[in-house]
Design a protein around this motif. Sequence first.
Motif, PDB file in Angstrom:
ATOM      1  N   THR A   1       0.439   1.490   9.168  1.00  0.00           N
ATOM      2  CA  THR A   1       1.669   1.800   9.898  1.00  0.00           C
ATOM      3  C   THR A   1       1.386   1.965  11.389  1.00  0.00           C
ATOM      4  OG1 THR A   1       2.645   2.872   7.959  1.00  0.00           O
ATOM      5  CG2 THR A   1       3.602   3.410  10.102  1.00  0.00           C
ATOM      6  N   GLN A   2       0.295   2.620  11.719  1.00  0.00           N
ATOM      7  CA  GLN A   2      -0.086   2.779  13.125  1.00  0.00           C
ATOM      8  C   GLN A   2      -0.365   1.412  13.755  1.00  0.00           C
ATOM      9  OE1 GLN A   2      -3.372   5.532  13.297  1.00  0.00           O
ATOM     10  NE2 GLN A   2      -2.150   7.249  12.556  1.00  0.00           N
TER      11      GLN A   2
ATOM     12  N   THR B   1       0.801  -1.230   0.000  1.00  0.00           N
ATOM     13  CA  THR B   1       0.000   0.000   0.000  1.00  0.00           C
ATOM     14  C   THR B   1       0.830   1.275   0.000  1.00  0.00           C
ATOM     15  OG1 THR B   1      -0.153  -0.066   2.430  1.00  0.00           O
ATOM     16  CG2 THR B   1      -1.941  -1.114   1.166  1.00  0.00           C
ATOM     17  N   ALA B   2       2.161   1.164   0.049  1.00  0.00           N
ATOM     18  CA  ALA B   2       3.009   2.357  -0.010  1.00  0.00           C
ATOM     19  C   ALA B   2       2.918   2.976  -1.398  1.00  0.00           C
ATOM     20  CB  ALA B   2       4.447   2.002   0.333  1.00  0.00           C
ATOM     21  N   GLU B   3       3.298   4.237  -1.494  1.00  0.00           N
ATOM     22  CA  GLU B   3       3.226   4.926  -2.779  1.00  0.00           C
ATOM     23  C   GLU B   3       4.356   4.525  -3.720  1.00  0.00           C
ATOM     24  OE1 GLU B   3       1.528   9.115  -2.781  1.00  0.00           O
ATOM     25  OE2 GLU B   3       2.450   9.011  -0.793  1.00  0.00           O
ATOM     26  N   THR B   4       5.525   4.237  -3.166  1.00  0.00           N
ATOM     27  CA  THR B   4       6.661   3.857  -3.998  1.00  0.00           C
ATOM     28  C   THR B   4       7.290   2.570  -3.472  1.00  0.00           C
ATOM     29  OG1 THR B   4       8.289   5.108  -2.700  1.00  0.00           O
ATOM     30  CG2 THR B   4       7.173   6.270  -4.521  1.00  0.00           C
ATOM     31  N   PHE B   5       8.021   1.919  -4.341  1.00  0.00           N
ATOM     32  CA  PHE B   5       8.683   0.665  -3.994  1.00  0.00           C
ATOM     33  C   PHE B   5       9.617   0.856  -2.798  1.00  0.00           C
ATOM     34  CE2 PHE B   5      12.300  -2.182  -4.286  1.00  0.00           C
ATOM     35  CZ  PHE B   5      11.707  -3.411  -4.472  1.00  0.00           C
ATOM     36  N   GLY B   6      10.441   1.901  -2.843  1.00  0.00           N
ATOM     37  CA  GLY B   6      11.406   2.111  -1.770  1.00  0.00           C
ATOM     38  C   GLY B   6      10.764   2.317  -0.414  1.00  0.00           C
ATOM     39  N   ARG B   7       9.725   3.152  -0.370  1.00  0.00           N
ATOM     40  CA  ARG B   7       9.049   3.408   0.905  1.00  0.00           C
ATOM     41  C   ARG B   7       8.375   2.144   1.428  1.00  0.00           C
ATOM     42  NH1 ARG B   7       6.149   9.390   0.426  1.00  0.00           N
ATOM     43  NH2 ARG B   7       8.084  10.608   0.219  1.00  0.00           N
ATOM     44  N   GLY B   8       7.781   1.387   0.526  1.00  0.00           N
ATOM     45  CA  GLY B   8       7.119   0.163   0.943  1.00  0.00           C
ATOM     46  C   GLY B   8       8.097  -0.857   1.484  1.00  0.00           C
ATOM     47  N   LEU B   9       9.233  -1.006   0.798  1.00  0.00           N
ATOM     48  CA  LEU B   9      10.211  -1.988   1.242  1.00  0.00           C
ATOM     49  C   LEU B   9      10.838  -1.578   2.570  1.00  0.00           C
ATOM     50  CD1 LEU B   9      11.648  -4.597   0.662  1.00  0.00           C
ATOM     51  CD2 LEU B   9      13.324  -3.333  -0.698  1.00  0.00           C
ATOM     52  N   GLU B  10      11.133  -0.309   2.741  1.00  0.00           N
ATOM     53  CA  GLU B  10      11.705   0.145   4.007  1.00  0.00           C
ATOM     54  C   GLU B  10      10.740  -0.081   5.167  1.00  0.00           C
ATOM     55  OE1 GLU B  10      12.689   4.144   3.042  1.00  0.00           O
ATOM     56  OE2 GLU B  10      14.591   3.621   2.077  1.00  0.00           O
ATOM     57  N   ALA B  11       9.444   0.137   4.938  1.00  0.00           N
ATOM     58  CA  ALA B  11       8.455  -0.110   5.987  1.00  0.00           C
ATOM     59  C   ALA B  11       8.372  -1.592   6.316  1.00  0.00           C
ATOM     60  CB  ALA B  11       7.087   0.416   5.546  1.00  0.00           C
ATOM     61  N   ALA B  12       8.351  -2.435   5.282  1.00  0.00           N
ATOM     62  CA  ALA B  12       8.254  -3.876   5.502  1.00  0.00           C
ATOM     63  C   ALA B  12       9.482  -4.411   6.231  1.00  0.00           C
ATOM     64  CB  ALA B  12       8.071  -4.598   4.169  1.00  0.00           C
ATOM     65  N   VAL B  13      10.662  -3.924   5.870  1.00  0.00           N
ATOM     66  CA  VAL B  13      11.890  -4.362   6.534  1.00  0.00           C
ATOM     67  C   VAL B  13      11.894  -3.925   7.997  1.00  0.00           C
ATOM     68  CG1 VAL B  13      14.397  -3.988   6.619  1.00  0.00           C
ATOM     69  CG2 VAL B  13      13.280  -4.523   4.446  1.00  0.00           C
ATOM     70  N   HIS B  14      11.425  -2.706   8.258  1.00  0.00           N
ATOM     71  CA  HIS B  14      11.406  -2.198   9.635  1.00  0.00           C
ATOM     72  C   HIS B  14      10.512  -3.050  10.529  1.00  0.00           C
ATOM     73  CE1 HIS B  14      11.617   0.667  12.932  1.00  0.00           C
ATOM     74  NE2 HIS B  14      10.305   0.653  12.998  1.00  0.00           N
TER      75      HIS B  14
END
Length: 259
Positions: A227-228, A99-112
């Motif tokens: 995210t919340q 559901t992230a807007e970009t690949f990078g943001r989505g992957l960083e959230a998933a990794v975190h």
Amino acid sequence: MARSIRRIRSNTVANVSGVWTQGMAEAFASLGLDLPSLCVDAALDVAALTDPRGRLPRDWAGRLWRAALQRSDDPFLGLHAAEVWEPRTNHLVWLLFLTAETFGRGLEAAVHYQSLLARGQVVTLGREGEHLLVQVNRVADKLPITDNQIEYLAGVLVRLFRFSTDGLFRLEQVRFEHPYRGEIEHYEALFGCPAVFDCERTELVVGEEVWGLPLAHGNRSLHGQLTQMAETEYSGLDTLGFAAAAKDAIRALLSKGQY
């Protein structure tokens, strides 16, 4: 993005989400392997293994892999299982990425927040010049992680990345720690790029432009809500550690018929 240590062993509860093991079990079934028979071979509880709401000892996956490799007699089972794996949308970590807007943001959230799916840093991020690296780590409990498991995980990530970008994701190279085992065409068919072996670590090499790719299912509002939710669950992991460890021990004993 800081590079992580080369080989990681989780110092928390060594378990994985039932969603992950269910996807793996379904991939085995798609290849014609009989899951109940595999569970008998591995002394596992098939009902617990396929419960998407549960969390299972990490070594259960290792035992299932060993049973599947013995029954299939396929030296490239990990690659072939990844080819038939279906992208998952039934876990918070998957949804955070999608559901992230970009690949990078989505992957960083998933990794975190990846500990919600599997304890330990299974995936880390790094950089090499103008290339970005998605690093796949061997996070083990008592059983060592097999080469087939690593190849499966790398393949699943690529399948998910392609799904999330409507096929726009491209790999430049895939690297593996383990030695070359022959039949390079199996790797080329799945990854669509050169594969090299005997490397310092297992990692997917992508260009910087991939980080900005828009995701097909991006939704800023939903991603914020997810995210919340993830932060709430993530903050409670340590307090639930003892209870999870006790449940893991009980499951392991019951699976062996010890009451």
